[in-house]
Enzyme design. Structure first.
Site, PDB file in Angstrom:
ATOM      1  N   HIS A 129       0.847  -1.195   0.000  1.00 34.54           N
ATOM      2  CA  HIS A 129       0.000   0.000   0.000  1.00 34.54           C
ATOM      3  C   HIS A 129       0.884   1.247   0.000  1.00 34.54           C
ATOM      4  O   HIS A 129       1.956   1.254   0.621  1.00 34.54           O
ATOM      5  CB  HIS A 129      -0.919   0.011   1.223  1.00 34.54           C
ATOM      6  CG  HIS A 129      -1.986   1.057   1.121  1.00 34.54           C
ATOM      7  ND1 HIS A 129      -1.738   2.386   1.400  1.00 34.54           N
ATOM      8  CD2 HIS A 129      -3.269   0.983   0.717  1.00 34.54           C
ATOM      9  CE1 HIS A 129      -2.842   3.075   1.188  1.00 34.54           C
ATOM     10  NE2 HIS A 129      -3.787   2.253   0.773  1.00 34.54           N
TER      11      HIS A 129
ATOM     12  N   GLU B 123      -3.898   1.907  -7.262  1.00 30.01           N
ATOM     13  CA  GLU B 123      -4.313   3.063  -6.470  1.00 30.01           C
ATOM     14  C   GLU B 123      -3.380   4.232  -6.756  1.00 30.01           C
ATOM     15  O   GLU B 123      -2.284   4.315  -6.184  1.00 30.01           O
ATOM     16  CB  GLU B 123      -4.229   2.733  -4.970  1.00 30.01           C
ATOM     17  CG  GLU B 123      -5.149   1.623  -4.529  1.00 30.01           C
ATOM     18  CD  GLU B 123      -5.460   1.726  -3.037  1.00 30.01           C
ATOM     19  OE1 GLU B 123      -6.628   1.962  -2.723  1.00 30.01           O
ATOM     20  OE2 GLU B 123      -4.550   1.593  -2.214  1.00 30.01           O
TER      21      GLU B 123
ATOM     22  N   GLY C 110      -7.725   9.404  -0.805  1.00 25.20           N
ATOM     23  CA  GLY C 110      -8.218  10.340   0.206  1.00 25.20           C
ATOM     24  C   GLY C 110      -8.360  11.780  -0.253  1.00 25.20           C
ATOM     25  O   GLY C 110      -8.528  12.679   0.561  1.00 25.20           O
TER      26      GLY C 110
HETATM   27  P1  13P Z   1      -9.737   6.289  -0.117  1.00 26.97           P
HETATM   28  O1  13P Z   1     -10.884   5.471  -0.629  1.00 26.97           O
HETATM   29  O2  13P Z   1     -10.004   6.897   1.224  1.00 26.97           O
HETATM   30  O3  13P Z   1      -9.250   7.269  -1.134  1.00 26.97           O
HETATM   31  O4  13P Z   1      -8.517   5.268   0.158  1.00 26.97           O
HETATM   32  C1  13P Z   1      -8.111   4.415  -0.833  1.00 26.97           C
HETATM   33  C2  13P Z   1      -7.132   3.471  -0.260  1.00 26.97           C
HETATM   34  O5  13P Z   1      -5.997   3.833   0.010  1.00 26.97           O
HETATM   35  C3  13P Z   1      -7.562   2.099   0.005  1.00 26.97           C
HETATM   36  O6  13P Z   1      -6.472   1.280   0.274  1.00 26.97           O
END
Ligand code: 13P
Length: 247
Positions: A96, A165, A171
Site C-alpha cells: 500500500h 491506487e 483520500g
Molecule cells: P480512499 O478510498 O479513502 O481514497 O482510500 C483508498 C485506499 O488507500 C484504500 O487502500
C-alpha cells in the site's frame, strides 16, 4: 468475480464490528451476492475477533500489511504472514502506498508477497503512481516497474489480486478520467499477462471511490472491483457503492 475490499487503515475498535455486520446483512439478502466478494482489512488488533465472528459468513478478513519474514523472528512489533493466517485472516494487502512511503523497498515487498503466499494468504498487491509521475507522464513506466520488480511467473496467480491506487487519488476526492483509467487498467493487465501468461489476475481500482463515482467506474469492464478506504468506515457508504455498481 468482482471484489469490494474495505481498507480501514488506522480505524476501528472491537464494537466497530457492527459496521461489518450491517454489510453482511445486506450481502445476505442481495440478489447480486454471487457476483462479488466482500473483504475487510481492519487493523491487526481486530483481525482475530472479526475473523471469528465472520467465520461461517460471507465476509472475509484480511490484514493491511505483513512483515517480510515467514513465522517468528526478533523484530519488535512485527507481525508475520504465519501469525496473520493463524488468527483467521485469508488475505493481506502488500505494498500500500502508505507503507511504500514509510520505507517498503522492492526487496521487502518481494519477501512479503512470497511469505504471504507461502502461508496461504491471498495477496492484494498495491501499485500506483504519484502526482509527480503523473505530471511527467511516467504513469505507465512506473506501474510496469512496480509490477515486474515483484511479481514473477512462479507465484500462484490465482492467489494474487492487483490493486491500482494512484497515490494522488487516495483520500483526495480526485479520480482519473474514464479514458485514463481504462487505458491504465488495460496496460496493467497486459503486463500481468506477460508475467503470468494468458489470463491476468484480477485488477482493482482504489482511490476516493464512493457511491456516486462508482457509476462511472462500472462502465470500465476491465476493472474487477475496488479497494475502498474512507467510504468503508460507514456501512451505508460501502453498501451504496455495491448497490450503485449493480444498478
Ligand atoms: P480512499 O478510498 O479513502 O481514497 O482510500 C483508498 C485506499 O488507500 C484504500 O487502500
Amino acid at each position: 468475480m468482482k471484489y469490494f475490499i474495505g481498507n480501514w487503515k488506522m480505524f476501528g475498535v472491537p464494537k466497530s464490528i457492527n459496521i461489518l455486520d450491517k454489510v453482511n446483512s445486506f450481502h445476505k439478502k442481495d440478489k447480486n451476492r454471487k457476483k462479488y466478494r466482500v473483504i475487510f482489512t481492519p487493523p491487526f488488533t481486530l483481525i482475530e475477533s472479526y475473523a471469528k465472528f465472520f467465520k461461517n459468513k460471507k465476509i472475509l478478513i484480511g490484514s493491511q500489511n505483513c512483515f517480510q519474514k515467514d513465522r517468528f523472528s526478533s523484530n519488535t512489533a512485527a507481525i508475520s504472514p504465519y501469525m496473520i493466517k493463524k488468527v483467521g485472516a485469508n488475505y493481506t494487502l502488500v505494498g500500500h502506498s502508505d507503507n511504500r512511503s514509510e520505507g517498503d523497498t522492492d526487496a521487502m515487498l518481494k519477501n512479503k508477497v512470497f511469505f504471504a503466499l507461502k502461508n496461504n494468504l491471498k495477496v492484494v498487491f498495491c501499485i500506483g503512481e504519484n502526482k509527480i509521475d503523473k505530471r511527467n507522464k511516467k504513469t505507465f513506466s512506473v506501474l510496469k516497474k512496480q509490477l515486474i520488480s515483484i511479481l514473477e511467473k512462479k507465484l500462484d496467480k490465482k492467489k494474487i489480486i492487483v490493486a491500482y491506487e494512484p497515490v494522488w487519488s487516495i483520500g483526495t476526492g480526485k479520480i482519473p478520467t474514464k479514458i485514463e483509467l481504462q487505458k491504465t487498467t488495460i496496460h496493467i493487465k497486459k503486463i500481468l499477462k506477460k508475467i503470468f501468461g494468458k489470463k491476468s489476475p484480477a485488477v482493482l481500482y482504489g482511490g476516493s471511490v464512493d457511491g456516486n463515482n462508482v457509476k462511472m467506474f462500472r462502465e470500465i469492464k476491465e476493472i474487477d472491483g475496488f479497494l475502498i478506504g474512507g467510504a468503508s468506515k460507514s456501512a451505508k457508504k460501502f453498501i451504496d457503492i455495491i448497490k450503485n455498481y449493480y444498478r
